[in-house]
Design a protein around this motif. Structure first.
Motif, PDB file in Angstrom:
ATOM      1  N   GLY A 110     111.747  78.579 -25.428  1.00  0.00           N
ATOM      2  CA  GLY A 110     112.751  77.796 -24.707  1.00  0.00           C
ATOM      3  C   GLY A 110     113.379  76.727 -25.573  1.00  0.00           C
ATOM      4  O   GLY A 110     114.584  76.453 -25.467  1.00  0.00           O
ATOM      5  N   THR A 161     123.706  76.806 -15.155  1.00  0.00           N
ATOM      6  CA  THR A 161     122.518  77.224 -15.904  1.00  0.00           C
ATOM      7  C   THR A 161     121.241  76.734 -15.239  1.00  0.00           C
ATOM      8  O   THR A 161     120.261  77.483 -15.107  1.00  0.00           O
ATOM      9  N   MET A 165     118.262  79.081 -13.361  1.00  0.00           N
ATOM     10  CA  MET A 165     116.880  79.126 -13.856  1.00  0.00           C
ATOM     11  C   MET A 165     115.888  78.490 -12.891  1.00  0.00           C
ATOM     12  O   MET A 165     114.679  78.575 -13.115  1.00  0.00           O
ATOM     13  N   LEU A 166     116.381  77.852 -11.833  1.00  0.00           N
ATOM     14  CA  LEU A 166     115.490  77.114 -10.943  1.00  0.00           C
ATOM     15  C   LEU A 166     114.478  77.993 -10.221  1.00  0.00           C
ATOM     16  O   LEU A 166     113.297  77.619 -10.123  1.00  0.00           O
ATOM     17  N   LEU A 168     113.021  80.681 -11.245  1.00  0.00           N
ATOM     18  CA  LEU A 168     111.980  81.016 -12.211  1.00  0.00           C
ATOM     19  C   LEU A 168     111.140  79.794 -12.561  1.00  0.00           C
ATOM     20  O   LEU A 168     109.926  79.911 -12.774  1.00  0.00           O
ATOM     21  N   ALA A 169     111.773  78.613 -12.615  1.00  0.00           N
ATOM     22  CA  ALA A 169     111.013  77.402 -12.920  1.00  0.00           C
ATOM     23  C   ALA A 169     110.054  77.030 -11.795  1.00  0.00           C
ATOM     24  O   ALA A 169     108.989  76.448 -12.043  1.00  0.00           O
ATOM     25  N   SER A 176     105.916  85.599 -12.027  1.00  0.00           N
ATOM     26  CA  SER A 176     106.829  84.621 -12.613  1.00  0.00           C
ATOM     27  C   SER A 176     106.105  83.524 -13.376  1.00  0.00           C
ATOM     28  O   SER A 176     106.745  82.752 -14.094  1.00  0.00           O
ATOM     29  N   LEU A 179     106.746  83.406 -17.306  1.00  0.00           N
ATOM     30  CA  LEU A 179     107.967  82.833 -17.850  1.00  0.00           C
ATOM     31  C   LEU A 179     108.299  81.474 -17.254  1.00  0.00           C
ATOM     32  O   LEU A 179     109.363  80.929 -17.563  1.00  0.00           O
ATOM     33  N   GLN A 180     107.449  80.938 -16.414  1.00  0.00           N
ATOM     34  CA  GLN A 180     107.715  79.624 -15.834  1.00  0.00           C
ATOM     35  C   GLN A 180     107.830  78.530 -16.893  1.00  0.00           C
ATOM     36  O   GLN A 180     108.728  77.681 -16.805  1.00  0.00           O
ATOM     37  N   ALA A 183     111.349  78.585 -18.310  1.00  0.00           N
ATOM     38  CA  ALA A 183     112.365  78.098 -17.371  1.00  0.00           C
ATOM     39  C   ALA A 183     112.280  76.588 -17.199  1.00  0.00           C
ATOM     40  O   ALA A 183     113.313  75.903 -17.148  1.00  0.00           O
ATOM     41  N   MET A 186     113.921  74.966 -20.169  1.00  0.00           N
ATOM     42  CA  MET A 186     115.379  75.027 -20.121  1.00  0.00           C
ATOM     43  C   MET A 186     115.950  74.047 -19.104  1.00  0.00           C
ATOM     44  O   MET A 186     116.890  73.299 -19.391  1.00  0.00           O
ATOM     45  N   VAL A 187     115.380  74.037 -17.900  1.00  0.00           N
ATOM     46  CA  VAL A 187     115.915  73.194 -16.822  1.00  0.00           C
ATOM     47  C   VAL A 187     115.748  71.722 -17.149  1.00  0.00           C
ATOM     48  O   VAL A 187     116.701  70.927 -17.064  1.00  0.00           O
TER      49      VAL A 187
END
Length: 240
Positions: A110, A161, A165-166, A168-169, A176, A179-180, A183, A186-187
């Motif tokens: 990320g 964006t 991605m929310l 997944l976050a 999930s 990959l949390q 995310a 990124m967020v």
């Protein structure tokens, strides 16, 4: 002959911390002559992966700086734009602490993605400031106009964006959790960097930017004067 000892890691425990705890537990274990104790290679793979991602992150930042320096033909504006990157790292740290997530390989991935994303908002803002100054506005007025007119596009690009991605976050859905961390990185990094860049980038540009506006067009050529102004007269034409 080999005796292999395995265990199941408790949910939420980082793999590196679990391996370190296991090695610490058997550090004082007496072994017969000719026997040795070693880790199965997972810790070494994790360390090699972290070293590789650090190199890739540094290379990504360097390439972003080089591309901007070539486009601007200067280091002033690229340096101003790159100041948003450290604040993205601050947002990542805060996001990981809030979500109680360890620093894992998805977090490093990320960060590599953020290296090229967080500078977009600063590029939009600085480029519009340059256009306003080229149009004839002074430095302070150009900064105010750019901040006012580019606020909506910057917020729109950031929110699309972040909202995308929310889910997944928040770890919605089966599987999930893997990959949390990416995310969340990124967020949190993009949100915090955008909020800080809206204030920091104009301020740093005001401190480092040149006061005079760059010339947009070359000076017009001198106007040609008619021959009468030089004291000469055209010869009179006779009848055909």
């Amino acid at each position: 002959r080999i005796v292999e000892i395995t265990a199941t890691v408790e949910q939420g425990t980082p793999q590196a911390a679990a391996i370190a705890s296991a090695l610490a537990a058997v550090a004082d274990l007496p072994l017969p002559p000719g026997y040795s104790l070693y880790e199965g290679g997972t810790l070494q793979s994790l360390q090699e992966g972290r070293d590789l991602t650090r190199i890739l992150l540094g290379l990504a930042l360097f390439l972003v700086l080089v591309v901007m320096a070539v486009q601007y033909e200067s280091l002033r504006n690229p340096v101003i734009i790159m100041l948003s990157v450290p604040f993205a790292l601050t947002g990542v740290i805060l996001g990981l602490q809030w979500a109680a997530l360890p620093v894992s390989m998805p977090v490093w991935l990320g960060l590599i993605m953020l290296a090229g994303i967080v500078v977009n908002n600063a590029i939009v803002l600085v480029e519009f400031i340059e256009l306003q100054r080229a149009a004839g506005l002074d430095r302070d007025r150009a900064i105010l106009e750019a901040a006012r007119l580019r606020l909506r596009p910057i917020l729109m690009t950031t929110l699309t964006t972040v909202v995308g991605m929310l889910p997944l976050a928040l770890a919605w859905g089966e599987g999930s959790e893997m990959l949390q961390p990416l995310a969340v990185t990124m967020v949190a990094g993009l949100s915090y960097s955008t909020l800080v860049s809206l204030v920091l980038v104009p301020l740093v540009y005001q401190l480092l930017g040149a006061r005079s506006a760059p010339a947009l067009l070359p000076d017009p050529p001198p106007r040609l004067r008619p021959p009468e102004e030089h004291g000469a007269s055209l010869p009179a034409r006779g009848p055909a």
